[in-house]
Design a protein around this motif. Structure first.
Motif, short mmCIF file in Angstrom:
data_model
loop_
_atom_site.label_atom_id
_atom_site.label_comp_id
_atom_site.label_asym_id
_atom_site.label_seq_id
_atom_site.Cartn_x
_atom_site.Cartn_y
_atom_site.Cartn_z
N THR A 140 0.07 17.01 3.50
CA THR A 140 1.58 15.57 4.70
C THR A 140 1.48 15.73 6.29
OG1 THR A 140 1.96 18.14 4.80
CG2 THR A 140 2.63 17.26 2.63
N LEU A 141 2.07 14.83 6.42
CA LEU A 141 2.66 15.18 8.09
C LEU A 141 2.10 16.01 8.77
CD1 LEU A 141 2.53 12.56 11.09
CD2 LEU A 141 5.15 12.87 10.16
N GLY A 142 3.61 16.53 8.42
CA GLY A 142 3.46 18.34 9.09
C GLY A 142 2.57 18.91 8.93
N VAL A 143 1.26 19.30 8.01
CA VAL A 143 -0.28 20.04 7.59
C VAL A 143 -0.66 19.13 8.94
CG1 VAL A 143 -2.25 21.04 6.86
CG2 VAL A 143 0.62 20.81 5.38
N ARG A 144 -1.27 17.79 8.94
CA ARG A 144 -1.87 17.16 9.34
C ARG A 144 -1.85 17.29 10.93
NH1 ARG A 144 -4.65 12.61 8.86
NH2 ARG A 144 -5.63 13.91 7.33
N LEU A 145 -0.91 17.79 11.46
CA LEU A 145 0.17 17.79 12.63
C LEU A 145 0.04 18.99 13.32
CD1 LEU A 145 3.38 16.24 13.29
CD2 LEU A 145 1.48 14.97 14.13
N VAL A 146 -0.31 19.80 12.37
CA VAL A 146 -0.52 20.97 12.33
C VAL A 146 -2.39 21.71 12.31
CG1 VAL A 146 -0.42 24.19 11.96
CG2 VAL A 146 1.58 22.87 11.99
N SER A 147 -2.57 20.79 11.75
CA SER A 147 -4.24 21.07 12.29
C SER A 147 -5.39 20.21 13.25
CB SER A 147 -5.34 19.66 11.02
OG SER A 147 -6.09 20.11 11.06
N VAL A 148 -3.66 19.43 13.57
CA VAL A 148 -4.69 18.92 14.98
C VAL A 148 -4.27 19.50 16.54
CG1 VAL A 148 -3.74 16.94 16.60
CG2 VAL A 148 -4.26 15.94 15.09
N ILE A 149 -3.31 20.01 16.28
CA ILE A 149 -2.57 21.36 17.31
C ILE A 149 -3.37 22.15 17.31
CG2 ILE A 149 -1.13 23.12 17.92
CD1 ILE A 149 0.99 21.31 16.34
N SER A 150 -4.10 23.07 15.92
CA SER A 150 -5.32 23.66 15.61
C SER A 150 -6.45 23.30 16.20
CB SER A 150 -5.52 24.58 14.95
OG SER A 150 -6.09 25.18 14.19
N ASP A 151 -7.04 22.68 15.75
CA ASP A 151 -8.43 21.76 16.35
C ASP A 151 -7.85 22.00 18.26
OD1 ASP A 151 -11.30 21.00 15.28
OD2 ASP A 151 -9.94 19.53 17.12
N ASP A 152 -7.02 21.63 18.68
CA ASP A 152 -6.81 21.43 20.17
C ASP A 152 -6.91 22.47 20.84
OD1 ASP A 152 -6.47 17.58 20.30
OD2 ASP A 152 -4.36 18.13 20.32
N LEU A 153 -6.40 23.16 20.26
CA LEU A 153 -5.94 24.66 20.97
C LEU A 153 -7.60 25.61 20.99
CD1 LEU A 153 -2.45 26.32 19.11
CD2 LEU A 153 -3.46 25.10 22.07
N GLN A 154 -8.38 25.03 20.10
CA GLN A 154 -9.23 26.09 19.84
C GLN A 154 -10.19 25.25 20.85
OE1 GLN A 154 -11.60 26.69 15.36
NE2 GLN A 154 -9.09 25.99 14.73
N HIS A 155 -10.65 23.96 20.97
CA HIS A 155 -11.46 23.37 21.78
C HIS A 155 -11.07 23.54 23.06
CE1 HIS A 155 -12.51 21.53 18.01
NE2 HIS A 155 -14.30 21.12 18.68
N ALA A 156 -9.27 23.58 23.51
CA ALA A 156 -9.25 23.50 24.51
C ALA A 156 -9.94 25.32 25.02
CB ALA A 156 -7.42 23.04 24.92
N GLY A 157 -9.63 26.49 24.31
CA GLY A 157 -10.41 27.60 24.07
C GLY A 157 -11.10 27.64 25.20
N GLN A 158 -12.03 26.94 24.14
CA GLN A 158 -13.46 26.56 24.54
C GLN A 158 -13.48 26.24 26.27
OE1 GLN A 158 -15.26 24.68 21.28
NE2 GLN A 158 -14.84 26.20 19.98
N ALA A 159 -13.07 25.41 26.25
CA ALA A 159 -13.44 24.86 27.59
C ALA A 159 -12.85 25.55 28.89
CB ALA A 159 -12.45 23.42 27.68
N ALA A 160 -12.00 26.75 28.54
CA ALA A 160 -11.15 27.63 29.25
C ALA A 160 -12.38 28.84 28.81
CB ALA A 160 -10.43 28.24 29.10
#
Length: 169
Positions: A140-160
């Motif tokens: 669903t759109l909701g699941v896709r948006l949460v997936s993007v947020i999760s992926d973003d935060l994982q990669h941003a955390g790695q960068a941090a």
């Protein structure tokens, strides 16, 4: 708070983490690797932004910011224009080079602004729309948006993390 506000807040937290991860870093530091196979901050931020751009444009039915606003030309990377970094080799990771952190954050901010405008226009009912039926259950759109947020935060955390390691050197 409604679902759209919650999603906008989550994407705002990604933005804060992205900006913190690149703040005060030189182009050399942005492309430094902790070991020969590690991702760089430049690649991580570029990649997470490309994924967000790709996925939001897809569910919104619009052109990606990457091409619509000329970011592909500004980055001038040696990849096909539709590349998001998914499946990149170590050599391809090393090819993501930038003149400044500002290029990364400016592109991220353009995608962030589009993303937040998109999610703020959503109703709770919109989040149930099927956007990908290649999965069981369909996404669903909701699941896709949460997936993007999760992926973003994982990669941003790695960068941090890399930012912190570089600063301790």
């Amino acid at each position: 708070m409604n679902s759209a506000d919650l999603l906008a807040d989550a994407f705002g937290r990604v933005r804060e983490t992205v900006h913190d991860a690149v703040r005060r870093l030189t182009p050399e530091e942005l492309t430094e690797r902790l070991d020969e196979g590690a991702n760089t901050i430049a690649w991580l931020v570029w990649h997470l932004t490309r994924i967000q751009d790709d996925h939001i444009a897809d569910v919104a039915g619009t052109e990606q910011i990457w091409t619509a606003q000329g970011w592909a030309d500004r980055f001038d990377l040696p990849f096909p224009v539709r590349s998001t970094g998914f499946g990149h080799t170590s050599k391809e990771v090393a090819a993501v080079r930038v003149d400044s952190a500002k290029l990364l954050t400016d592109y991220y901010d353009a995608v962030h602004e589009y993303t937040v405008d998109f999610v703020r226009g959503l109703s709770d009912a919109d989040l149930d729309r099927i956007v990908d039926d290649n999965w069981t259950p369909p996404v669903t759109l909701g699941v896709r948006l949460v997936s993007v947020i999760s992926d973003d935060l994982q990669h941003a955390g790695q960068a941090a993390f890399i930012h912190g390691a570089l600063r301790r050197h």
